[in-house]
Enzyme design. Structure first.
Site, PDB file in Angstrom:
ATOM      1  N   GLY A  45       9.469   0.947   1.743  1.00 18.28           N
ATOM      2  CA  GLY A  45       8.443   0.071   2.286  1.00 18.28           C
ATOM      3  C   GLY A  45       9.023  -1.313   2.541  1.00 18.28           C
ATOM      4  O   GLY A  45       9.928  -1.750   1.827  1.00 18.28           O
ATOM      5  N   CYS A  92      11.814  -3.697  -5.365  1.00 22.42           N
ATOM      6  CA  CYS A  92      11.371  -4.460  -4.196  1.00 22.42           C
ATOM      7  C   CYS A  92      12.624  -4.943  -3.484  1.00 22.42           C
ATOM      8  O   CYS A  92      13.538  -5.457  -4.131  1.00 22.42           O
ATOM      9  CB  CYS A  92      10.527  -5.653  -4.655  1.00 22.42           C
ATOM     10  SG  CYS A  92       9.996  -6.710  -3.293  1.00 22.42           S
ATOM     11  N   LEU A  93      12.679  -4.777  -2.168  1.00 21.84           N
ATOM     12  CA  LEU A  93      13.887  -5.167  -1.423  1.00 21.84           C
ATOM     13  C   LEU A  93      14.152  -6.671  -1.508  1.00 21.84           C
ATOM     14  O   LEU A  93      15.276  -7.103  -1.276  1.00 21.84           O
ATOM     15  CB  LEU A  93      13.800  -4.708   0.035  1.00 21.84           C
ATOM     16  CG  LEU A  93      13.827  -3.179   0.224  1.00 21.84           C
ATOM     17  CD1 LEU A  93      13.648  -2.822   1.693  1.00 21.84           C
ATOM     18  CD2 LEU A  93      15.111  -2.573  -0.319  1.00 21.84           C
ATOM     19  N   HIS A 134       1.755  -2.102  -3.193  1.00 26.13           N
ATOM     20  CA  HIS A 134       2.846  -3.084  -3.294  1.00 26.13           C
ATOM     21  C   HIS A 134       2.987  -3.891  -1.989  1.00 26.13           C
ATOM     22  O   HIS A 134       3.077  -5.117  -2.016  1.00 26.13           O
ATOM     23  CB  HIS A 134       4.153  -2.333  -3.604  1.00 26.13           C
ATOM     24  CG  HIS A 134       5.386  -3.186  -3.689  1.00 26.13           C
ATOM     25  ND1 HIS A 134       6.133  -3.309  -4.842  1.00 26.13           N
ATOM     26  CD2 HIS A 134       6.015  -3.955  -2.760  1.00 26.13           C
ATOM     27  CE1 HIS A 134       7.167  -4.124  -4.603  1.00 26.13           C
ATOM     28  NE2 HIS A 134       7.120  -4.522  -3.345  1.00 26.13           N
ATOM     29  N   GLU A 135       2.995  -3.187  -0.860  1.00 23.89           N
ATOM     30  CA  GLU A 135       3.210  -3.867   0.429  1.00 23.89           C
ATOM     31  C   GLU A 135       2.002  -4.716   0.832  1.00 23.89           C
ATOM     32  O   GLU A 135       2.169  -5.801   1.399  1.00 23.89           O
ATOM     33  CB  GLU A 135       3.557  -2.862   1.533  1.00 23.89           C
ATOM     34  CG  GLU A 135       4.788  -1.991   1.274  1.00 23.89           C
ATOM     35  CD  GLU A 135       6.047  -2.769   0.914  1.00 23.89           C
ATOM     36  OE1 GLU A 135       6.180  -3.930   1.320  1.00 23.89           O
ATOM     37  OE2 GLU A 135       6.892  -2.202   0.199  1.00 23.89           O
ATOM     38  N   HIS A 138       2.207  -7.986  -0.770  1.00 23.43           N
ATOM     39  CA  HIS A 138       3.130  -8.914  -0.098  1.00 23.43           C
ATOM     40  C   HIS A 138       2.414  -9.762   0.949  1.00 23.43           C
ATOM     41  O   HIS A 138       2.736 -10.934   1.136  1.00 23.43           O
ATOM     42  CB  HIS A 138       4.239  -8.136   0.628  1.00 23.43           C
ATOM     43  CG  HIS A 138       5.472  -7.891  -0.206  1.00 23.43           C
ATOM     44  ND1 HIS A 138       6.214  -8.918  -0.738  1.00 23.43           N
ATOM     45  CD2 HIS A 138       6.085  -6.748  -0.577  1.00 23.43           C
ATOM     46  CE1 HIS A 138       7.246  -8.395  -1.409  1.00 23.43           C
ATOM     47  NE2 HIS A 138       7.183  -7.083  -1.327  1.00 23.43           N
TER      48      HIS A 138
HETATM   49 ZN   LIG Z   1       8.331  -5.695  -2.247  1.00 20.62          ZN
END
Ligand SMILES: [Zn+2]
Length: 169
Positions: A45, A92-93, A134-135, A138
């Protein structure tokens, strides 16, 4: 084109993102670039603020490119309802190398628009439900570390501060 992923510490990650108002070629290109960036990372994601764009959209593919049906772009997403809970490790990226245990809903029903501006509803379970939660966070400037206890959150922040200081973040 692969985009640069913004890491924790950049103020864009804690800002509430703006709704997408135009469904045009520029949006399609951004979505294509975000998928490319997510697959290369690799991740399941990626939200627009993570590539430095404060807009309400994210891309997701919980099959990591194996199932075209799971490659989904969510524009102006809304979570309609959630059910149950799951506890599991999450990454998380924007936090490379950091994995923490986060409690998320087991099931998420969400609504969003696709790149053509067509609205759709998705009923997601398990990893997909975790990813949507999660996204969507953001887009409101909420990061996964906000789900930690204040003490654990401080420990993670201290760890990142050290990494920033030594140029490894
Ligand atoms: Zn993230």
């Amino acid at each position: 084109m692969k985009l640069r992923i913004v890491k924790y510490g950049d103020p864009i990650l804690t800002k509430k993102a703006e709704p997408v108002t135009e469904f045009n070629e520029e949006l399609k290109q951004l979505v294509a670039d975000m998928f490319e960036t997510m697959y290369a990372a690799p991740g399941v994601g990626l939200a627009a603020p993570q590539v430095g764009i404060s807009k309400r959209l994210f891309v997701m593919d919980c099959s990591s490119g194996k199932d075209p049906k799971q490659k989904i772009a969510f524009i102006n997403p809304e979570i309609l309802s959630t059910e149950g809970e799951q506890i599991g490790d999450e990454g998380c990226l924007s936090f490379p190398g950091i994995y923490i245990e986060v409690r998320r809903p087991k099931r998420v029903i969400a609504r969003a628009f696709d790149v053509e501006g067509k609205q759709f509803t998705i009923d997601a379970m398990d990893l997909a439900a975790r990813c949507i939660a999660h996204e969507t966070d953001h887009l409101d400037g909420e990061l996964f570390i906000n789900h930690l206890s204040p003490l654990k959150k401080e420990l993670i922040k201290a760890r990142i501060k050290k990494l920033i200081k030594t140029g490894r973040w």
